[in-house]
Design an enzyme around this catalytic site. Sequence first.
Site, PDB file in Angstrom:
ATOM      1  N   ARG A 212     -33.805  24.649  28.347  1.00 22.73           N
ATOM      2  CA  ARG A 212     -33.835  23.716  27.203  1.00 22.73           C
ATOM      3  C   ARG A 212     -32.468  23.065  27.151  1.00 22.73           C
ATOM      4  O   ARG A 212     -31.447  23.745  27.006  1.00 22.73           O
ATOM      5  CB  ARG A 212     -34.121  24.473  25.899  1.00 22.73           C
ATOM      6  CG  ARG A 212     -33.841  23.654  24.660  1.00 22.73           C
ATOM      7  CD  ARG A 212     -34.369  24.275  23.394  1.00 22.73           C
ATOM      8  NE  ARG A 212     -35.824  24.126  23.319  1.00 22.73           N
ATOM      9  CZ  ARG A 212     -36.543  24.329  22.217  1.00 22.73           C
ATOM     10  NH1 ARG A 212     -35.939  24.667  21.087  1.00 22.73           N
ATOM     11  NH2 ARG A 212     -37.844  24.179  22.222  1.00 22.73           N
TER      12      ARG A 212
ATOM     13  N   HIS B 288     -41.125  17.273  25.881  1.00 22.11           N
ATOM     14  CA  HIS B 288     -41.374  18.678  25.496  1.00 22.11           C
ATOM     15  C   HIS B 288     -42.766  19.069  26.041  1.00 22.11           C
ATOM     16  O   HIS B 288     -43.702  19.302  25.287  1.00 22.11           O
ATOM     17  CB  HIS B 288     -41.312  18.809  23.973  1.00 22.11           C
ATOM     18  CG  HIS B 288     -41.153  20.215  23.483  1.00 22.11           C
ATOM     19  ND1 HIS B 288     -41.010  21.298  24.325  1.00 22.11           N
ATOM     20  CD2 HIS B 288     -41.126  20.718  22.222  1.00 22.11           C
ATOM     21  CE1 HIS B 288     -40.891  22.392  23.598  1.00 22.11           C
ATOM     22  NE2 HIS B 288     -40.970  22.086  22.329  1.00 22.11           N
TER      23      HIS B 288
ATOM     24  N   GLN C 170     -44.894  22.248  24.931  1.00 19.03           N
ATOM     25  CA  GLN C 170     -45.498  22.123  23.608  1.00 19.03           C
ATOM     26  C   GLN C 170     -46.830  21.380  23.684  1.00 19.03           C
ATOM     27  O   GLN C 170     -47.812  21.757  23.042  1.00 19.03           O
ATOM     28  CB  GLN C 170     -44.536  21.381  22.669  1.00 19.03           C
ATOM     29  CG  GLN C 170     -45.062  21.270  21.253  1.00 19.03           C
ATOM     30  CD  GLN C 170     -45.118  22.602  20.536  1.00 19.03           C
ATOM     31  OE1 GLN C 170     -44.125  23.315  20.476  1.00 19.03           O
ATOM     32  NE2 GLN C 170     -46.279  22.962  19.995  1.00 19.03           N
TER      33      GLN C 170
ATOM     34  N   ASP D 112     -43.495  15.234  13.641  1.00 17.15           N
ATOM     35  CA  ASP D 112     -42.374  16.109  14.022  1.00 17.15           C
ATOM     36  C   ASP D 112     -41.209  15.749  13.097  1.00 17.15           C
ATOM     37  O   ASP D 112     -41.276  14.763  12.342  1.00 17.15           O
ATOM     38  CB  ASP D 112     -42.032  15.848  15.508  1.00 17.15           C
ATOM     39  CG  ASP D 112     -40.998  16.805  16.087  1.00 17.15           C
ATOM     40  OD1 ASP D 112     -40.660  17.804  15.425  1.00 17.15           O
ATOM     41  OD2 ASP D 112     -40.523  16.543  17.215  1.00 17.15           O
TER      42      ASP D 112
ATOM     43  N   CYS E  55     -45.206  20.594  15.934  1.00 12.87           N
ATOM     44  CA  CYS E  55     -44.673  21.562  16.904  1.00 12.87           C
ATOM     45  C   CYS E  55     -43.833  22.636  16.241  1.00 12.87           C
ATOM     46  O   CYS E  55     -43.633  23.702  16.821  1.00 12.87           O
ATOM     47  CB  CYS E  55     -43.886  20.834  17.998  1.00 12.87           C
ATOM     48  SG  CYS E  55     -42.415  19.982  17.409  1.00 12.87           S
TER      49      CYS E  55
ATOM     50  N   ARG F  89     -48.364  28.449  22.468  1.00 11.92           N
ATOM     51  CA  ARG F  89     -47.234  28.273  23.389  1.00 11.92           C
ATOM     52  C   ARG F  89     -47.210  29.411  24.393  1.00 11.92           C
ATOM     53  O   ARG F  89     -47.030  29.202  25.597  1.00 11.92           O
ATOM     54  CB  ARG F  89     -45.912  28.246  22.602  1.00 11.92           C
ATOM     55  CG  ARG F  89     -45.669  27.019  21.753  1.00 11.92           C
ATOM     56  CD  ARG F  89     -45.438  25.777  22.591  1.00 11.92           C
ATOM     57  NE  ARG F  89     -44.317  25.928  23.510  1.00 11.92           N
ATOM     58  CZ  ARG F  89     -43.029  25.761  23.185  1.00 11.92           C
ATOM     59  NH1 ARG F  89     -42.703  25.375  21.967  1.00 11.92           N
ATOM     60  NH2 ARG F  89     -42.071  25.922  24.083  1.00 11.92           N
TER      61      ARG F  89
HETATM   62  N1  NVA Z   1     -38.273  16.881  18.391  1.00 12.44           N
HETATM   63  C1  NVA Z   1     -37.726  18.176  18.032  1.00 12.44           C
HETATM   64  C2  NVA Z   1     -38.630  19.254  18.510  1.00 12.44           C
HETATM   65  C3  NVA Z   1     -38.181  20.645  18.187  1.00 12.44           C
HETATM   66  C4  NVA Z   1     -39.089  21.702  18.755  1.00 12.44           C
HETATM   67  C5  NVA Z   1     -36.348  18.330  18.628  1.00 12.44           C
HETATM   68  O1  NVA Z   1     -36.138  17.904  19.769  1.00 12.44           O
HETATM   69  O2  NVA Z   1     -35.470  18.855  17.949  1.00 12.44           O
HETATM   70  N1   CP Z   2     -41.705  23.959  18.922  1.00 15.05           N
HETATM   71  C1   CP Z   2     -40.608  24.522  19.467  1.00 15.05           C
HETATM   72  O1   CP Z   2     -40.257  24.250  20.617  1.00 15.05           O
HETATM   73  O2   CP Z   2     -39.987  25.410  18.655  1.00 15.05           O
HETATM   74  P1   CP Z   2     -38.581  26.076  18.914  1.00 15.05           P
HETATM   75  O3   CP Z   2     -37.539  25.002  18.781  1.00 15.05           O
HETATM   76  O4   CP Z   2     -38.455  27.122  17.829  1.00 15.05           O
HETATM   77  O5   CP Z   2     -38.547  26.682  20.278  1.00 15.05           O
END
Ligand code: NVA
Ligand code: CP
Length: 314
Positions: free
Chosen positions: A112, A139, A142, A227, A267, A295
């Site tokens: 990540r 992502h 997800q 989101d 998500c 997930r």
């Molecule tokens: N769009 C959000 C998703 C978090 C799971 C982010 O990138 O922070």
């Molecule tokens: N939806 C998701 O990726 O959650 P986290 O940021 O908690 O991993």
Amino acid sequence: MTQASNQPGPLRHFLQLRDLNRDEIDYVLRRAALIKDKFKRYQPHMTLHDRTLAMVFEKASTRTRVSFEAGMYQLGGSVINLTTSDSQLGRSEPIEDTARVVSRMVDVIMIRTFEQTRIERFAAHSRVPVINGLTNEFHPCQILADILTYIEHRGDIAGKTVAWIGDANNMAYTWLQAAELLGFKLHVSTPKGYELEQERIGTAASVLSQFDDPRQACEGAHLVTTDVWTSMGYESENEARRKAFANWCVDADMMSRADPQALFMHCLPAHRGEEVTGEVIDGPQSVVWDEAENRMHAQKALMEFLLLGRLDQD
Ligand code: NVA
Ligand code: CP
């Protein structure tokens, strides 16, 4: 200890959804359903016995961390967790060198991070499959879980309409890839100044309709999803975004314009009262907890596919 050389076929990464074709996505989702069913019946499914997953987190996580970690242990493997602050990444070791070293010792890596180019650089120097656990641009894990959740509740998503309300972020662009790959329509409504970038839409234009009014985008949708207004890495824009997105809160009125059987997804993590009301996310159309659980099942199937290829149904 198994290494990339023992994998069937060429090395495969999952850096964006379209790294799998439609047939492969269908296979992974079918396999996820089977793996989930066995999990619910307490039947062991240890196809990755003795394999090791390394996870590299350069941003915070709850679901991604727990779902990959629990999933890999359930598959019979083990897990190593690295973050920027507790590894040499935080002391400027090049991402390429980290990939070279870690991929000599483990079988699969989830990362990540920030820019998509960063995970691409990592993958280019990895001997083992690399999975995108979220970047600024995509992502894909997800969306695998979201499609699995839709199928569980409503059947095939092909031909349906998904409404995306809010930011043109990593989730929105991954929904766009999913719509093109799987053959459904995507309605997108974003505030002015936060629209999808034309050059990133590309050939997906044929499945995309954009709306100034989020209520219109929800008309007839079979799934309404949103989101956070501010994704990780964009916190300095928080105040401006709060103002710009004020009308992009998914509420009961928006849901009432969707198909009567419409589902709501997010998500997570969610901010009740910002991108969604408590009434909607905690209401009867919301499937966010199934979505979060899925997930794990989807990623178990994905890791199995990347390491072992297609397996017979057992
Ligand atoms: N769009 C959000 C998703 C978090 C799971 C982010 O990138 O922070
Ligand atoms: N939806 C998701 O990726 O959650 P986290 O940021 O908690 O991993």
